[in-house]
Design a protein around this motif. Structure first.
Motif, PDB file in Angstrom:
ATOM      1  N   LEU A 279     -35.508 114.780  88.284  1.00  0.00           N
ATOM      2  CA  LEU A 279     -35.899 113.639  87.452  1.00  0.00           C
ATOM      3  C   LEU A 279     -36.044 112.382  88.318  1.00  0.00           C
ATOM      4  O   LEU A 279     -37.019 111.627  88.210  1.00  0.00           O
ATOM      5  CB  LEU A 279     -34.809 113.424  86.395  1.00  0.00           C
ATOM      6  CG  LEU A 279     -35.062 112.375  85.336  1.00  0.00           C
ATOM      7  CD1 LEU A 279     -36.158 112.856  84.417  1.00  0.00           C
ATOM      8  CD2 LEU A 279     -33.797 112.127  84.518  1.00  0.00           C
ATOM      9  N   ILE A 280     -35.061 112.178  89.181  1.00  0.00           N
ATOM     10  CA  ILE A 280     -35.083 110.988  90.039  1.00  0.00           C
ATOM     11  C   ILE A 280     -36.262 111.050  91.001  1.00  0.00           C
ATOM     12  O   ILE A 280     -36.932 110.047  91.266  1.00  0.00           O
ATOM     13  CB  ILE A 280     -33.747 110.854  90.805  1.00  0.00           C
ATOM     14  CG1 ILE A 280     -32.620 110.619  89.792  1.00  0.00           C
ATOM     15  CG2 ILE A 280     -33.795 109.710  91.812  1.00  0.00           C
ATOM     16  CD1 ILE A 280     -31.236 110.560  90.388  1.00  0.00           C
ATOM     17  N   GLU A 281     -36.517 112.234  91.494  1.00  0.00           N
ATOM     18  CA  GLU A 281     -37.641 112.373  92.421  1.00  0.00           C
ATOM     19  C   GLU A 281     -38.982 112.114  91.752  1.00  0.00           C
ATOM     20  O   GLU A 281     -39.873 111.506  92.332  1.00  0.00           O
ATOM     21  CB  GLU A 281     -37.667 113.792  93.006  1.00  0.00           C
ATOM     22  CG  GLU A 281     -36.902 113.915  94.306  1.00  0.00           C
ATOM     23  CD  GLU A 281     -36.673 115.377  94.641  1.00  0.00           C
ATOM     24  OE1 GLU A 281     -37.601 116.179  94.404  1.00  0.00           O
ATOM     25  OE2 GLU A 281     -35.567 115.702  95.114  1.00  0.00           O
ATOM     26  N   SER A 282     -39.093 112.579  90.509  1.00  0.00           N
ATOM     27  CA  SER A 282     -40.417 112.522  89.885  1.00  0.00           C
ATOM     28  C   SER A 282     -40.707 111.179  89.213  1.00  0.00           C
ATOM     29  O   SER A 282     -41.856 110.860  88.934  1.00  0.00           O
ATOM     30  CB  SER A 282     -40.570 113.653  88.863  1.00  0.00           C
ATOM     31  OG  SER A 282     -39.647 113.455  87.822  1.00  0.00           O
ATOM     32  N   LYS A 283     -39.671 110.397  88.927  1.00  0.00           N
ATOM     33  CA  LYS A 283     -39.937 109.144  88.215  1.00  0.00           C
ATOM     34  C   LYS A 283     -39.416 107.947  88.994  1.00  0.00           C
ATOM     35  O   LYS A 283     -38.195 107.755  89.108  1.00  0.00           O
ATOM     36  CB  LYS A 283     -39.294 109.179  86.827  1.00  0.00           C
ATOM     37  CG  LYS A 283     -39.883 110.272  85.970  1.00  0.00           C
ATOM     38  CD  LYS A 283     -39.811 109.953  84.509  1.00  0.00           C
ATOM     39  CE  LYS A 283     -40.591 111.008  83.742  1.00  0.00           C
ATOM     40  NZ  LYS A 283     -40.676 110.858  82.358  1.00  0.00           N
ATOM     41  N   ALA A 284     -40.333 107.137  89.454  1.00  0.00           N
ATOM     42  CA  ALA A 284     -39.955 106.004  90.295  1.00  0.00           C
ATOM     43  C   ALA A 284     -39.082 105.005  89.530  1.00  0.00           C
ATOM     44  O   ALA A 284     -38.130 104.460  90.088  1.00  0.00           O
ATOM     45  CB  ALA A 284     -41.211 105.318  90.819  1.00  0.00           C
ATOM     46  N   ASP A 285     -39.397 104.767  88.254  1.00  0.00           N
ATOM     47  CA  ASP A 285     -38.599 103.769  87.532  1.00  0.00           C
ATOM     48  C   ASP A 285     -37.167 104.249  87.298  1.00  0.00           C
ATOM     49  O   ASP A 285     -36.230 103.462  87.291  1.00  0.00           O
ATOM     50  CB  ASP A 285     -39.271 103.309  86.225  1.00  0.00           C
ATOM     51  CG  ASP A 285     -39.904 104.436  85.445  1.00  0.00           C
ATOM     52  OD1 ASP A 285     -39.957 105.574  85.976  1.00  0.00           O
ATOM     53  OD2 ASP A 285     -40.348 104.204  84.314  1.00  0.00           O
ATOM     54  N   VAL A 286     -37.003 105.573  87.116  1.00  0.00           N
ATOM     55  CA  VAL A 286     -35.642 106.105  86.981  1.00  0.00           C
ATOM     56  C   VAL A 286     -34.911 105.937  88.310  1.00  0.00           C
ATOM     57  O   VAL A 286     -33.765 105.467  88.355  1.00  0.00           O
ATOM     58  CB  VAL A 286     -35.676 107.605  86.573  1.00  0.00           C
ATOM     59  CG1 VAL A 286     -34.272 108.184  86.581  1.00  0.00           C
ATOM     60  CG2 VAL A 286     -36.316 107.761  85.201  1.00  0.00           C
TER      61      VAL A 286
END
Ligand code: PFF
Length: 495
Positions: A279-286
């Motif tokens: 999740l962290i890898e795929s979403k910059a805002d996260v």
């Protein structure tokens, strides 16, 4: 005017009103609103709103309904304040809009009965594919709307009371079973903490108006549904006591639904640590939020609105995994759960449809059956864009981007934001202003005293008076402004 139906007794009314209140709002919407609202702070705000503000609004709606024996528009006319019937009209529009998307979510839930029977537990990972399957969903949606219309055409007491009396207790038993089961799962404690340990530094405008909108939606308030049901309420019965029972039941069921959900979600996250890293890898805002808040737990990261997991798909994504972990028993339990959820939704759609139907029957002289099928048809059509916004149509799925917002909002959520989070509290505000200053609080008190020995001069009566004249107009009015500014224009007064 036709002779009005009446509930057969007080229990009948309470069951029907509780049937209206208990529905997707408690089991589908409440957990995901809690997830998006940061957990326990949201729950605390929600409880405060339900008891301090909403309960007095509920009492007022039922009193207006019983006094006038009319639909929400006719009620204002009958009291002699025709100018105020726009409040009823706003309520009818809210009801039509809410039913238009509610029927779609009910269709998703209904379809899950078959998915669970087939053992399609992986569906949580393909939820958008499921909601985009417009052929299937539209069939479920037609079935649901027809079932709703059929029950409403049978009249209030027969159809509604009967369905509610059996379904609701069974649903509660199953949810309680799921609560116990979820608590035995590894990692469930973190979910409990998220749900019960408030961090008051997290309070902001979004949490406040989210909790208020949820309270109104869940209790079926602000659109005259309870004016309509109140019009079938007997003069022998106690309005305040009945309203308190309905509120307690509704809040209780929402709370146990959350108690079932969050331990399961944390169990899921716990057993799948990869979920968070990808999740962290795929979403910059996260990734940015996680970097800025080093203390965040995996569960909190998973539920961040930016992560996209805590939204409308929450129960549809999490519960199948839970049922899967039960082996063969999971198929049966899963199917029964979604079937009962569908019934809970049905007693709510019935009350939503009843509002515009009562209006055209009373005010326009339509025959009941004609009014029912006409309204059901129109509302189904209005719901089509919501149905298409589950991924099938890119236009409706990314329908609008609010001023200053980073992400777009789909049509279904847009209607929910407008009708339930904005119109319902506005309706509540207008209803209390009307009752306190136009109809006059003495008249409200007199109606509440009927069927309620000992009410006059009691503490409860004093609190209702204070709430209706001061607290509700002030706070509901304020939060309405906050909601419009915050939700649609990105202006957060509380940072
Ligand atoms: N209270 C219902 C629920 O929580 O699912 C939804 C609802 C029904 C809202 C009826 C408004 C209403 F008039």
């Amino acid at each position: 005017m036709a002779v009005r139906g009446q509930f057969s007794n007080r229990l009948g009314f309470i069951m029907a009103a509780a049937g209206s209140a208990v529905g997707l709002g408690n089991i589908w919407k409440f957990p995901f609103e809690v997830g998006q609202g940061g957990g326990a702070v949201f729950v605390v705000m929600y409880l405060i709103f339900c008891f301090l503000l909403c309960l007095p609004v509920m009492v007022t709606e039922i009193a207006i309904g019983r006094k006038t024996q009319r639909n929400p528009v006719g009620a204002f006319n009958a009291l002699g304040y025709k100018k105020w019937n726009f409040v009823g009209k706003l309520g009818i529009i809210s009801g039509i809009l809410i039913l238009s998307f509610y029927n779609v979510v009910a269709a998703w839930a209904f379809g899950y009965v078959f998915e669970m029977v087939m053992g399609n537990f992986d569906i949580g990972n393909h939820f958008t594919a499921y909601t985009s399957d417009i052929f299937k969903i539209s069939i479920y949606a037609v079935v649901f709307m027809v079932a709703t219309a059929y029950i409403v055409s049978q009249g209030v007491s027969k159809g509604i009371e009967r369905a509610t009396k059996i379904m609701m207790p069974t649903l509660i038993v199953i949810i309680l079973f799921l609560v116990i089961y979820s608590l035995t799962k590894e990692g469930s404690l973190e979910g409990l903490k998220f749900y019960f340990q408030p961090d008051f530094s997290e309070i902001n405008g979004k949490v406040i108006y989210g909790a208020l909108g949820q309270a109104f939606f869940s209790l079926s308030l602000g659109m005259g549904a309870l004016i309509t049901y109140g019009s079938y309420f007997s003069k022998k019965d106690n309005i305040t006591t009945s309203a308190s029972i309905i509120t307690l039941m509704d809040v209780g069921i929402a709370l146990i639904a959350g108690l079932m959900m969050f331990p399961f979600v944390s169990f899921m996250v716990h057993n799948n640590p990869q979920l968070i890293s990808s999740l962290i890898e795929s979403k910059a805002d996260v990734a940015a939020i996680v970097a800025a808040n080093p203390g965040m737990s995996n569960l909190e990261i998973f539920l961040l609105p930016e992560a996209g997991n805590s939204g409308a798909g929450l129960i549809f994504a999490t519960l199948p995994t839970a049922f899967e972990s039960m082996g063969a028993f999971g198929n049966v339990l899963g199917a029964i759960f979604f079937l009962l959820l569908s019934f809970a939704a049905l007693t709510s759609t019935v009350s939503l449809l009843e509002v515009p139907v009562a209006y055209v029957v009373d005010e326009k002289g339509y025959k009941r059956s004609r009014a029912v099928w006409l309204m059901a048809g129109i509302i189904f059509l209005i719901g089509i864009p919501s149905m298409l916004s589950g991924g099938y149509s890119a236009f409706f799925s990314d329908f609008i981007t609010y001023y200053h917002a980073e992400k777009s909002t789909g049509f279904l959520s847009f209607i929910s934001d407008t009708a339930s989070d904005t119109f319902l509290p506005l309706g509540g505000f207008l209803i209390t202003v009307f009752a306190a200053y136009v109809w006059k609080k003495e008249n409200l008190q007199a109606e509440l005293a009927i069927g309620a020995p000992g009410f006059e001069g009691s503490l409860v009566s004093k609190y209702i008076s204070f709430a209706v004249t001061v607290l509700c107009p002030l706070i509901l009015g304020l939060i309405f402004v906050l909601t419009v500014l915050g939700k649609f224009f990105g202006v957060e007064v509380f940072g």
